[in-house]
Design an enzyme around this catalytic site. Structure first.
Site, short mmCIF file in Angstrom:
data_model
loop_
_atom_site.label_atom_id
_atom_site.label_comp_id
_atom_site.label_asym_id
_atom_site.label_seq_id
_atom_site.Cartn_x
_atom_site.Cartn_y
_atom_site.Cartn_z
N LYS A 80 0.82 -1.21 0.00
CA LYS A 80 0.00 0.00 0.00
C LYS A 80 0.86 1.27 0.00
O LYS A 80 0.56 2.23 -0.71
CB LYS A 80 -0.93 0.04 1.22
CG LYS A 80 -1.99 -1.03 1.26
CD LYS A 80 -3.08 -0.71 2.26
CE LYS A 80 -2.58 -0.50 3.68
NZ LYS A 80 -1.90 -1.69 4.23
N ARG A 114 -1.65 -10.24 13.52
CA ARG A 114 -2.15 -9.00 12.89
C ARG A 114 -3.03 -9.32 11.69
O ARG A 114 -4.07 -8.68 11.48
CB ARG A 114 -0.97 -8.12 12.46
CG ARG A 114 -0.21 -7.49 13.61
CD ARG A 114 1.17 -7.01 13.20
NE ARG A 114 1.12 -5.96 12.19
CZ ARG A 114 2.18 -5.58 11.48
NH1 ARG A 114 3.36 -6.17 11.67
NH2 ARG A 114 2.06 -4.62 10.60
N ARG A 154 12.13 -4.46 13.42
CA ARG A 154 11.15 -4.08 14.41
C ARG A 154 10.64 -5.32 15.15
O ARG A 154 10.59 -6.42 14.59
CB ARG A 154 9.97 -3.37 13.75
CG ARG A 154 10.32 -1.97 13.23
CD ARG A 154 9.18 -1.40 12.42
NE ARG A 154 9.45 -0.04 11.99
CZ ARG A 154 8.83 0.56 10.99
NH1 ARG A 154 7.92 -0.11 10.29
NH2 ARG A 154 9.12 1.81 10.67
N ARG A 204 12.11 -7.46 6.44
CA ARG A 204 12.13 -6.00 6.45
C ARG A 204 13.10 -5.48 7.52
O ARG A 204 13.15 -5.98 8.63
CB ARG A 204 10.72 -5.46 6.71
CG ARG A 204 10.60 -3.96 6.55
CD ARG A 204 9.16 -3.53 6.31
NE ARG A 204 8.28 -3.83 7.43
CZ ARG A 204 6.97 -3.62 7.41
NH1 ARG A 204 6.39 -3.13 6.31
NH2 ARG A 204 6.23 -3.91 8.47
N ARG A 249 -12.54 1.56 8.92
CA ARG A 249 -12.17 0.26 9.46
C ARG A 249 -13.38 -0.55 9.90
O ARG A 249 -13.25 -1.73 10.22
CB ARG A 249 -11.22 0.42 10.66
CG ARG A 249 -9.84 0.96 10.27
CD ARG A 249 -8.91 0.99 11.47
NE ARG A 249 -7.61 1.55 11.17
CZ ARG A 249 -6.60 0.88 10.66
NH1 ARG A 249 -6.74 -0.41 10.39
NH2 ARG A 249 -5.44 1.47 10.42
#
Length: 216
Positions: free
Chosen positions: A15, A173, A162, A129, A90
């Site tokens: 995104k 998630r 992270r 990442r 949402r």
């Protein structure tokens, strides 16, 4: 041309990359809920300060407060060239509210772009990442390597992973994301606004497909 767009997709679906390219090409305003909350807080609006009390505690901002902040943002009169809305709505209630205050206006939603991606590919992207601890620049151990391992090309800062950029955290998630998002996808599909894209085709091909769709 479609210019008022809601952008949806799970974490690591691409995104952010798509939004930056579309924003540059079509001069669209990229609006995220985080940006709206921060702007409203900085401006000292009643709703912005109220939202901040929830965010500072780590709580979700209630629908009625979120909707109010979004409505304030849309009333500024600077979205005439179009917008990319990221992170809102949402919930169905938020979607209904957005429809209520934009339908019949130049800000009515033209399209909802949803980026689909295989879950294993999302895990690969997230797990690899890395981010610069100093400037925040993004990297990936397979597809976007720095010139020197562990060192940012831009500022020389340390690259790190992270805490939530791992498979276990991502699957949690994703579970929450799919649970909350599926009703929204069905909602926009019934309105004839939803368009699904497979983000695994690669960033350049994906972008070309989206531009073609928006230009129809």
């Amino acid at each position: 041309m479609k210019k008022n767009i809601i952008l949806m997709g799970p974490p690591a679906s691409g995104k952010g990359t798509v939004a930056k390219k579309l924003q540059s090409t079509f001069h669209l305003s990229h609006i995220s809920t985080g940006d709206m909350f921060r702007d409203a807080k900085s401006a000292g609006t009643e709703l912005g300060l109220l939202a901040a009390t929830y965010m500072d505690r780590g709580d979700l901002v209630p629908d009625e407060v979120t909707i109010g902040v979004v409505k304030e943002r849309f009333s500024k009169g600077d979205l005439g060239d179009g917008f990319l809305l990221d992170g809102f709505p949402r919930t169905i209630d938020q979607a209904e509210a957005l429809k209520g205050f934009t339908d019949g206006t130049p800000l009515a939603v033209d399209a909802v772009i949803n980026l689909d991606c295989d879950e294993e590919e999302l895990v690969r992207r997230i797990s690899g990442r890395r981010v610069c601890r100093n400037c925040g620049a993004p990297y990936h151990i397979e597809t976007m390597k720095p010139k020197v391992e562990g060192v940012c090309d831009i500022c020389g800062g340390e690259l790190y992973q992270r805490a939530d950029d791992n498979e276990e955290a991502l699957r949690v998630r994703l579970s929450h994301y799919y649970e909350s998002t599926q009703p929204l996808l069905e909602y926009y599909d019934k309105l004839g606004l939803l368009k699904n894209f497979e983000s695994e085709v690669g960033a350049d091909v994906l972008y070309e497909e989206i531009v073609k769709f928006l230009s129809e």
